[in-house]
Design a protein around this motif. Structure first.
Motif, short mmCIF file in Angstrom:
data_model
loop_
_atom_site.label_atom_id
_atom_site.label_comp_id
_atom_site.label_asym_id
_atom_site.label_seq_id
_atom_site.Cartn_x
_atom_site.Cartn_y
_atom_site.Cartn_z
N GLY A 127 0.81 -1.21 0.00
CA GLY A 127 0.00 0.00 0.00
C GLY A 127 0.84 1.26 0.00
N ARG A 128 1.91 1.25 0.76
CA ARG A 128 2.80 2.41 0.80
C ARG A 128 3.49 2.64 -0.55
NH1 ARG A 128 4.81 4.99 5.29
NH2 ARG A 128 3.79 4.53 7.26
N LEU A 129 3.89 1.56 -1.20
CA LEU A 129 4.51 1.71 -2.52
C LEU A 129 3.56 2.41 -3.48
CD1 LEU A 129 6.34 -1.69 -3.27
CD2 LEU A 129 7.26 0.38 -2.19
N LYS A 130 2.30 1.99 -3.48
CA LYS A 130 1.31 2.60 -4.37
C LYS A 130 1.17 4.10 -4.10
CE LYS A 130 -1.61 -1.53 -4.95
NZ LYS A 130 -2.96 -2.09 -4.69
N LYS A 131 1.00 4.43 -2.82
CA LYS A 131 0.78 5.83 -2.45
C LYS A 131 2.02 6.68 -2.70
CE LYS A 131 -2.74 4.74 1.01
NZ LYS A 131 -3.05 4.66 2.45
N ALA A 132 3.20 6.10 -2.50
CA ALA A 132 4.44 6.85 -2.68
C ALA A 132 4.65 7.26 -4.13
CB ALA A 132 5.63 6.02 -2.21
N LEU A 133 4.05 6.51 -5.06
CA LEU A 133 4.22 6.79 -6.49
C LEU A 133 3.27 7.85 -7.01
CD1 LEU A 133 4.64 3.12 -7.78
CD2 LEU A 133 6.44 4.85 -7.55
N GLU A 134 2.29 8.23 -6.23
CA GLU A 134 1.28 9.18 -6.71
C GLU A 134 1.82 10.53 -7.16
OE1 GLU A 134 -1.74 9.34 -3.73
OE2 GLU A 134 -2.52 7.35 -4.20
N PRO A 135 2.92 11.06 -6.53
CA PRO A 135 3.42 12.37 -6.99
C PRO A 135 4.00 12.34 -8.39
CG PRO A 135 4.24 11.85 -4.80
CD PRO A 135 3.63 10.59 -5.34
N GLU A 136 4.43 11.17 -8.86
CA GLU A 136 5.08 11.07 -10.16
C GLU A 136 4.08 11.34 -11.29
OE1 GLU A 136 7.48 10.79 -13.19
OE2 GLU A 136 8.30 10.55 -11.19
N ARG A 137 4.40 12.24 -12.16
CA ARG A 137 3.48 12.61 -13.25
C ARG A 137 4.04 12.33 -14.64
NH1 ARG A 137 0.51 12.25 -9.84
NH2 ARG A 137 -0.85 13.75 -8.84
N LYS A 138 5.35 12.12 -14.74
CA LYS A 138 5.97 12.02 -16.05
C LYS A 138 5.80 10.65 -16.68
CE LYS A 138 9.45 15.50 -14.86
NZ LYS A 138 10.88 15.76 -14.61
N THR A 139 5.90 9.61 -15.87
CA THR A 139 5.78 8.26 -16.41
C THR A 139 4.83 7.44 -15.55
OG1 THR A 139 7.71 7.54 -15.13
CG2 THR A 139 8.11 8.24 -17.39
N GLU A 140 4.26 6.41 -16.14
CA GLU A 140 3.36 5.53 -15.41
C GLU A 140 4.15 4.37 -14.81
OE1 GLU A 140 0.35 4.22 -18.07
OE2 GLU A 140 -0.59 6.19 -18.27
N GLN A 141 3.82 4.04 -13.55
CA GLN A 141 4.44 2.90 -12.91
C GLN A 141 3.39 1.83 -12.61
OE1 GLN A 141 5.38 6.11 -11.33
NE2 GLN A 141 6.95 6.07 -12.90
N HIS A 142 3.81 0.60 -12.70
CA HIS A 142 2.97 -0.54 -12.35
C HIS A 142 3.69 -1.34 -11.28
CE1 HIS A 142 0.59 0.16 -16.07
NE2 HIS A 142 1.76 0.58 -16.53
N ILE A 143 2.94 -2.08 -10.49
CA ILE A 143 3.54 -2.92 -9.46
C ILE A 143 3.06 -4.35 -9.68
CG2 ILE A 143 3.78 -3.36 -6.98
CD1 ILE A 143 3.14 -0.42 -6.48
N GLY A 144 4.00 -5.30 -9.69
CA GLY A 144 3.62 -6.68 -9.94
C GLY A 144 4.54 -7.66 -9.24
N GLU A 145 3.98 -8.82 -8.90
CA GLU A 145 4.77 -9.89 -8.29
C GLU A 145 5.45 -10.70 -9.39
OE1 GLU A 145 2.51 -12.18 -5.31
OE2 GLU A 145 1.05 -10.54 -5.39
N VAL A 146 6.66 -11.12 -9.13
CA VAL A 146 7.41 -11.93 -10.09
C VAL A 146 6.97 -13.39 -9.98
CG1 VAL A 146 9.71 -12.80 -10.70
CG2 VAL A 146 9.40 -10.39 -10.11
N ASN A 147 6.78 -14.03 -11.14
CA ASN A 147 6.44 -15.45 -11.22
C ASN A 147 7.72 -16.24 -11.50
OD1 ASN A 147 3.25 -15.24 -11.54
ND2 ASN A 147 4.17 -13.69 -12.84
N TYR A 148 7.93 -17.35 -10.79
CA TYR A 148 9.14 -18.14 -10.97
C TYR A 148 8.79 -19.46 -11.66
CZ TYR A 148 10.90 -14.66 -7.78
OH TYR A 148 11.25 -13.46 -7.22
N ILE A 149 9.40 -19.69 -12.82
CA ILE A 149 9.02 -20.83 -13.66
C ILE A 149 10.24 -21.56 -14.21
CG2 ILE A 149 6.87 -19.67 -14.35
CD1 ILE A 149 8.24 -19.23 -17.12
N ASP A 150 9.99 -22.70 -14.82
CA ASP A 150 11.01 -23.47 -15.52
C ASP A 150 11.07 -22.95 -16.96
OD1 ASP A 150 12.51 -25.32 -16.96
OD2 ASP A 150 11.78 -27.03 -15.79
N TYR A 151 12.16 -22.28 -17.31
CA TYR A 151 12.26 -21.63 -18.62
C TYR A 151 12.39 -22.64 -19.77
CZ TYR A 151 12.35 -16.63 -17.59
OH TYR A 151 11.99 -15.34 -17.27
N LYS A 152 12.66 -23.88 -19.47
CA LYS A 152 12.75 -24.89 -20.52
C LYS A 152 11.40 -25.51 -20.83
CE LYS A 152 17.59 -26.24 -19.95
NZ LYS A 152 17.94 -25.71 -21.29
#
Length: 233
Positions: free
Chosen positions: A114-139
């Protein structure tokens, strides 16, 4: 500015705790500039950043056979995506201290989703997204490519210990030339909930961090990690 992307996996629990482990110089630079550094995706140590698993790559090659620019786009796109990495964990991580700090003089920022989301609100120049990394077998496993962020939200299973959540941004349409990365405006007081000092640091180091933070006008709670506290026997 934080933008909710329904295609990107992220917990609904905004109280989930996240951490960033870093050295003092990078921490002070963040406080002084009131900006968060985001690294260019192709500058990470993992050479697979922003690439595809083998099953996905085979499918992309078939598409690219009739449209060579399709594959070229994905290769060059890595230079336009910037990332800030955070570690999901209810508690401190001994492994993260070992990997991301040096000379017993690092520190850890504790925050929440929640803090990450709110901390990004002042930024106006570029859009930021927040996402969890998925760990997989690349083969064996498939990485979808119907969203351009997907290649940057998958990593090999060897990195599962990182339990990473990412602030991620695509600067393609902003006409920005970036070298190693990009600094974005953030609300520092919203971003940081608490600071932990390296568990093996000396008391003078903790006092130095406290003094520097106070001189810069911030009132964060600062504690020394108790991972190296005295045993009770």
């Amino acid at each position: 500015m934080y933008i909710n992307n329904p295609n990107i996996k992220l917990t609904d629990d905004e109280d989930i705790i996240v951490w960033k482990y870093l050295d003092l110089s990078k921490f002070l630079d963040m406080l002084m500039s009131k900006r968060l550094f985001m690294s260019r995706s192709d500058k990470f140590e993992d050479q697979y950043e922003g690439t595809f698993s083998e099953p996905t790559y085979e499918e992309i090659k078939k598409i690219a056979a009739n449209n060579p620019k399709f594959l070229d786009y994905y290769k060059s796109h890595r230079e336009k995506v910037v990332i800030s990495s955070w570690h999901i964990n209810e508690y401190e991580s001994f492994a993260m201290w070992q990997i991301f700090t040096k000379n017993n003089e690092g520190l850890a920022i504790q925050s929440t989703i929640g803090r990450l989301k709110k901390a990004l609100e002042p930024e106006r120049k570029t859009e930021q997204h927040i996402g969890e990394v998925n760990y997989i077998d690349y083969k064996k496993e498939y990485i979808p490519f119907d969203d351009t962020f997907f290649p940057f939200l998958f990593k090999r299973k060897s990195f599962q210990y990182e339990r990473e959540v990412r602030i991620i941004s695509d600067v393609t349409t902003d006409n920005l030339k970036i070298n190693d990365g990009l600094k974005i405006d953030v609300d520092i007081n919203q971003l940081i909930e608490r600071i932990y000092i390296h568990p093996k640091s000396e008391n003078w180091y903790k006092n130095l961090v406290i003094e520097l933070v106070e001189k810069l006008g911030f009132g964060f709670t600062i504690e020394k990690s108790d991972l190296e506290s005295d045993i009770l026997i």
